[in-house]
Scaffold this motif. Structure first.
Motif, PDB file in Angstrom:
ATOM      1  N   TYR A 176       0.825  -1.203   0.000  1.00 50.67           N
ATOM      2  CA  TYR A 176       0.000   0.000   0.000  1.00 50.67           C
ATOM      3  C   TYR A 176       0.864   1.260   0.000  1.00 50.67           C
ATOM      4  O   TYR A 176       0.487   2.279  -0.580  1.00 50.67           O
ATOM      5  N   THR A 205      -3.391   1.462  -8.584  1.00 51.93           N
ATOM      6  CA  THR A 205      -4.161   0.223  -8.645  1.00 51.93           C
ATOM      7  C   THR A 205      -3.336  -0.907  -9.247  1.00 51.93           C
ATOM      8  O   THR A 205      -3.399  -2.055  -8.787  1.00 51.93           O
ATOM      9  N   SER A 220      -9.072  -0.752  -5.299  1.00 49.46           N
ATOM     10  CA  SER A 220      -8.938   0.626  -5.755  1.00 49.46           C
ATOM     11  C   SER A 220      -9.548   1.594  -4.745  1.00 49.46           C
ATOM     12  O   SER A 220     -10.591   1.311  -4.142  1.00 49.46           O
ATOM     13  N   ILE A 221      -8.914   2.765  -4.578  1.00 56.34           N
ATOM     14  CA  ILE A 221      -9.479   3.809  -3.714  1.00 56.34           C
ATOM     15  C   ILE A 221     -10.065   4.942  -4.547  1.00 56.34           C
ATOM     16  O   ILE A 221     -10.387   6.007  -4.024  1.00 56.34           O
ATOM     17  N   TRP A 224     -13.428   6.213  -3.436  1.00 55.29           N
ATOM     18  CA  TRP A 224     -13.326   7.018  -2.217  1.00 55.29           C
ATOM     19  C   TRP A 224     -12.809   8.419  -2.535  1.00 55.29           C
ATOM     20  O   TRP A 224     -13.343   9.420  -2.053  1.00 55.29           O
ATOM     21  N   CYS A 259      -3.473   8.008   1.991  1.00 56.53           N
ATOM     22  CA  CYS A 259      -3.800   6.834   1.181  1.00 56.53           C
ATOM     23  C   CYS A 259      -4.165   5.637   2.048  1.00 56.53           C
ATOM     24  O   CYS A 259      -5.104   4.889   1.721  1.00 56.53           O
ATOM     25  N   ALA A 262      -7.598   6.116   3.216  1.00 58.09           N
ATOM     26  CA  ALA A 262      -8.550   5.870   2.131  1.00 58.09           C
ATOM     27  C   ALA A 262      -8.754   4.376   1.909  1.00 58.09           C
ATOM     28  O   ALA A 262      -9.884   3.913   1.713  1.00 58.09           O
ATOM     29  N   HIS A 263      -7.664   3.591   1.933  1.00 59.48           N
ATOM     30  CA  HIS A 263      -7.786   2.141   1.774  1.00 59.48           C
ATOM     31  C   HIS A 263      -8.612   1.534   2.913  1.00 59.48           C
ATOM     32  O   HIS A 263      -9.436   0.636   2.689  1.00 59.48           O
ATOM     33  N   GLN A 266     -12.301   2.593   2.405  1.00 56.30           N
ATOM     34  CA  GLN A 266     -12.878   1.903   1.261  1.00 56.30           C
ATOM     35  C   GLN A 266     -13.092   0.423   1.567  1.00 56.30           C
ATOM     36  O   GLN A 266     -14.108  -0.163   1.178  1.00 56.30           O
TER      37      GLN A 266
END
Length: 377
Positions: A176, A205, A220-221, A224, A259, A262-263, A266
């Motif tokens: 990630y 991605t 994929s984020i 989001w 990030c 966000a992951h 999501q």
């Protein structure tokens, strides 16, 4: 010289651990085959495409994007936006194939090819080739220049350095984190005249896909990032601390945390949708069975549960029906109050009827807020 991968702190490691735990849970759930898997996967891919393109101002509904994905004309989206959606879908489809390819290596040719897939319809923007001059990112509201990319003469060397890093750099870093840094470095280099943001999100991605982080539709984020409030945060973090030009010497931990958050958010959202999909499908199966309806009609009902509308051609394709069979099923569902028809001929679609709307309202009322992994309270 690229922006360096930051050293994580204890809280970041905790968030990473929680993301991995959710990833394993999703992996096990996806290993089982369910009737709703195909529709859910299609919806998630459409939402990712919607998110990434809406950031650039190309807005289309999930329903129209699903139509474009299947080769149909959208009901509401303009031809220009549809071309943007089609290009991005083509690139994401290729990324999905590359994620599973046994022979693979990053190279500049691949990056240029993906850019051409996305914006090849803009021949005037020299798609798939390094920009010939300087590039400036402006605030769409004020016209102010918020970022200036590196000189055009530096771009080929920077892309070569990025490709080398993608193949062999920081391989011991969590996937990630590497994916986030691939995104950040590519968008900062801004190597093309157009499509730089979409390319950078797609590269993120692809890096995850190559590391087998479930499937691109679930890792994929972009969805989001595409929601309004998160898009504002996305641009804010990218331009944090006055980084208005190429200066690869700043701290990138704030970006990586953005990030990771966000992951995490999501993944929570996808996990909730997977649970909801099973519950809704079983509920609809029970209702259709009690009414003596064909079991295949559940897919039509599920489609209008997750989306605003259903077209006859979508249901016909999903269930491998003739035009007459699909039309009869949908008329029957409308007569029973499950669906509500709108429009005529090619523009005809079905929205939730009063019975389906009641189920949608019930599920919407019990949705709990997502948990921000970086909040301590």
């Amino acid at each position: 010289m690229l922006y360096d991968t930051p050293r994580l702190e204890a809280m970041d490691e905790t968030v990473l651990g929680e993301i991995e735990e959710m990833r394993r849970d999703l992996k096990y759930r996806l290993a089982e085959t369910h009737r709703w898997d195909g529709q859910l996967r299609r919806q998630l891919q459409a939402r990712a495409i919607q998110g990434s393109n809406s950031i650039e101002g190309y807005r289309a509904s999930v329903e129209d994007i699903e139509s474009i994905m299947s080769g149909e004309d959208p009901l509401e989206t303009s031809a220009g936006v549809a071309r943007e959606i089609t290009g991005y879908q083509q690139a994401l489809t290729y990324i999905q194939l590359l994620s599973r390819s046994p022979v693979f290596g990053f190279d500049t040719g691949l990056l240029h090819a993906l850019n051409f897939m996305m914006i090849g319809h803009h021949v005037d923007k020299t798609p798939g080739t390094v920009r010939p001059g300087g590039i400036y990112v402006r605030n769409s509201a004020t016209g102010e220049v918020v970022y200036e990319g590196p000189d055009a003469g530096e771009v080929p060397g920077l892309l070569g350095e990025l490709v080398e890093w993608l193949n062999s750099g920081d391989l011991d870093a969590p996937s990630y984190v590497r994916a986030a840094m691939a995104h950040f470095n590519l968008v900062s280099i801004h190597p093309w005249r157009d499509g730089n943001g979409r390319m950078s999100r797609a590269l993120q991605t692809l890096v995850l896909g190559r590391d087998q982080i479930t499937t691109p539709e679930f890792s994929s984020i972009e969805e989001w990032l595409g929601s309004m409030e998160n898009t504002v945060d996305y641009y804010r973090v990218l331009s944090a601390r006055g980084r208005r030009n190429w200066s690869p010497n700043g701290d990138t931990l704030h970006w990586v945390r953005f990030c990771l958050r966000a992951h995490h958010m999501q993944a929570q959202q996808v996990r909730r949708r997977l649970s909801e999909a099973g519950e809704v499908w079983m509920l609809l199966e029970g209702q259709t069975d009690a009414e003596g309806l064909n079991a295949r009609t559940v897919s039509a009902l599920y489609e209008v549960f997750v989306n605003r509308r259903l077209r006859r051609t979508r249901y016909q394709t999903d269930e491998s029906l003739s035009q007459g069979q699909a039309a009869r099923d949908l008329r029957d569902l409308a007569a029973r109050g499950w669906l509500r028809p709108y429009g005529e001929t090619k523009g005809r679609f079905y929205a939730p009827g009063p019975r389906m709307q009641a189920i949608k309202d019930e599920f919407a009322a019990r949705v709990t807020p997502l948990r921000d992994p970086y909040r301590l309270d």
